[in-house]
Design a protein around this motif. Structure first.
Motif, PDB file in Angstrom:
ATOM      1  N   UNK A  29       0.852  -1.190   0.000  1.00  0.00           N
ATOM      2  CA  UNK A  29       0.000   0.000   0.000  1.00  0.00           C
ATOM      3  C   UNK A  29       0.885   1.235   0.000  1.00  0.00           C
ATOM      4  N   UNK A  30       0.662   2.113  -0.946  1.00  0.00           N
ATOM      5  CA  UNK A  30       1.404   3.370  -1.014  1.00  0.00           C
ATOM      6  C   UNK A  30       0.581   4.487  -0.390  1.00  0.00           C
ATOM      7  N   UNK A  31       1.256   5.580  -0.067  1.00  0.00           N
ATOM      8  CA  UNK A  31       0.591   6.749   0.500  1.00  0.00           C
ATOM      9  C   UNK A  31       0.912   7.983  -0.326  1.00  0.00           C
ATOM     10  N   UNK A  67      -8.116  -2.272  -7.485  1.00  0.00           N
ATOM     11  CA  UNK A  67      -9.578  -2.139  -7.443  1.00  0.00           C
ATOM     12  C   UNK A  67     -10.085  -1.174  -6.389  1.00  0.00           C
ATOM     13  N   UNK A  68      -9.191  -0.581  -5.578  1.00  0.00           N
ATOM     14  CA  UNK A  68      -9.680   0.386  -4.601  1.00  0.00           C
ATOM     15  C   UNK A  68      -8.564   1.279  -4.081  1.00  0.00           C
ATOM     16  N   UNK A 102     -12.377   6.872   9.931  1.00  0.00           N
ATOM     17  CA  UNK A 102     -12.388   5.820   8.912  1.00  0.00           C
ATOM     18  C   UNK A 102     -12.262   6.442   7.523  1.00  0.00           C
ATOM     19  N   UNK A 103     -11.481   5.837   6.636  1.00  0.00           N
ATOM     20  CA  UNK A 103     -11.326   6.406   5.295  1.00  0.00           C
ATOM     21  C   UNK A 103     -12.558   6.168   4.426  1.00  0.00           C
ATOM     22  N   UNK A 104     -12.717   7.029   3.426  1.00  0.00           N
ATOM     23  CA  UNK A 104     -13.709   6.794   2.386  1.00  0.00           C
ATOM     24  C   UNK A 104     -13.051   5.913   1.332  1.00  0.00           C
ATOM     25  N   UNK A 134      -4.004   9.952   0.812  1.00  0.00           N
ATOM     26  CA  UNK A 134      -4.705   8.930   0.030  1.00  0.00           C
ATOM     27  C   UNK A 134      -3.822   7.691   0.038  1.00  0.00           C
ATOM     28  N   UNK A 135      -4.423   6.545   0.269  1.00  0.00           N
ATOM     29  CA  UNK A 135      -3.653   5.302   0.245  1.00  0.00           C
ATOM     30  C   UNK A 135      -4.178   4.377  -0.848  1.00  0.00           C
TER      31      UNK A 135
END
Length: 375
Positions: A29-31, A67-68, A102-104, A134-135
């Motif tokens: 996972x990148x940020x 996908x997300x 919590x993230x969207x 954003x991740x």
């Protein structure tokens, strides 16, 4: 013996998969920090290094793979709204909760590379929406298109306020629950003409008086970063250089307010004088811009004629004061029976308004267009 070799084979397979860099990358996972984003519209980086989207339809773009992706955002209100495009197609509004950690989550229907454009659905007076980060996978900030810019100055109509009751019915919730800046006539027009846009708009605001008060009016707050008179922070007008500045103010000046608070009759002399002064202010920020004055589709009858006469007077006085500048352009909307909440244009009405004024702005910008896509 067979069990021994079977166990050894499983262990060896696990070791190989665990050391495979491609396999590991799928789980990485990148940020993307907010400071890396390239916003369009009034915004700022706050002390926490978060990007605050301030004005209506202020927007940013990024790409991701898979996908997300996840948006870490918050607001200083109980709730606020973003909306977004995925791969160039409008999706929906996203409610941003003030205290939520919590993230969207934005989902894509399939893997591969995807582009996202995030827009603030609500206006400056609703409060900023702060993006922390954003991740996702292989995130990259998208640059803004190199295209002509239109700045749309106006009121709740320009904001796209009360236009979208698809999620929260008219008369329920709070005022910004029906905001949809993405679908307002200005952004729609800009997409049709393939131009950039910014919205400088406030619900209820007018030129010399507001819907139900004497002020603060647009000339009094235009230079403030969030259109709030008490804010000492000014907007940096060197951020953009619009080719056209569209001004649509007059609906609230001519209104009767709530019918309860005492309100004097409309003063055309004050309106024209204040308007001419405001155009002068805009010209001081953008000396080379084309000024366009729009009437109101919500005003009919005698007031419609009165407003048109006032705008004609503003044009005449401005052109006389700036004889070497481009003449002020004026457009008179056709009257409209609005279908949104509390007498405002609906999402469908905004599509009609955008289509109506497209030839007018196309001529001002001197751009060629293909058949327009007006979602």
């Amino acid at each position: 013996m067979n069990n021994f070799f079977y166990s050894l084979l499983i262990g060896f397979s696990s070791l190989v998969l665990g050391s495979d860099p491609t396999h590991r990358a799928t789980k990485k996972t990148d940020t993307l920090p907010a400071t890396a984003l390239q916003p369009y519209g009034r915004s700022l980086i706050n002390n926490q290094q978060q990007l605050e989207l301030i004005s209506s339809a202020a927007h940013v773009g990024f790409s991701f793979e898979g996908t997300e992706c996840q948006l870490f955002v918050h607001t200083n209100q109980d709730h606020n709204y973003l909306q977004y495009e995925l791969d160039g197609v409008y999706q929906k509004r996203l409610k941003v909760l003030g205290a939520s950690q919590a993230p969207l989550v934005i989902m894509a229907p399939r893997g591969g590379k995807h582009t996202v454009r995030l827009y603030k659905a609500t206006e400056a007076h609703t409060g900023p929406i702060a993006i922390e980060k954003i991740t996702g996978r292989k995130l990259k900030a998208l640059p803004n298109a190199k295209a002509p810019l239109i700045e749309f100055i106006g009121n709740s109509i320009t904001c796209g306020a009360a236009a979208d009751p698809s999620e929260v019915a008219c008369g329920t919730g709070v005022y910004h629950d029906q905001h949809n800046a993405y679908m307002a006539y200005g952004p729609r027009l800009a997409r049709a003409l393939k131009t950039n846009f910014v919205l400088s708009s406030v619900s209820g605001i007018g030129m010399y008086r507001n819907w139900n008060s004497d002020g603060p009016t647009m000339p009094q707050v235009y230079e403030k970063i969030d259109f709030q008179q008490q804010n000492a922070q000014l907007w940096n007008f060197a951020s953009y250089s619009p080719q056209v500045v569209s001004i649509a103010l007059g609906t609230n000046d001519l209104s009767n307010g709530d019918g309860k608070k005492q309100r004097l009759p409309f003063d055309s002399a004050s309106y024209v004088a204040t308007y001419v002064g405001f155009v002068k202010l805009v010209k001081s920020k953008y000396p080379k811009t084309q000024i366009a004055l729009l009437s109101s589709p919500m005003i009919n009858g005698k007031n419609r004629t009165l407003l048109q006469n006032c705008l004609t007077a503003v044009k005449q006085q401005t052109d006389a004061g700036y004889p070497t500048d481009k003449p002020v352009a004026v457009y008179f909307f056709q009257p409209m029976q609005a279908h949104g909440c509390s007498g405002h244009p609906s999402v469908e009405d905004h599509a009609i308004l955008a289509k109506e004024i497209e030839p007018f702005f196309q001529k001002l910008l001197q751009v060629k267009t293909e058949p327009a896509r007006l979602p």
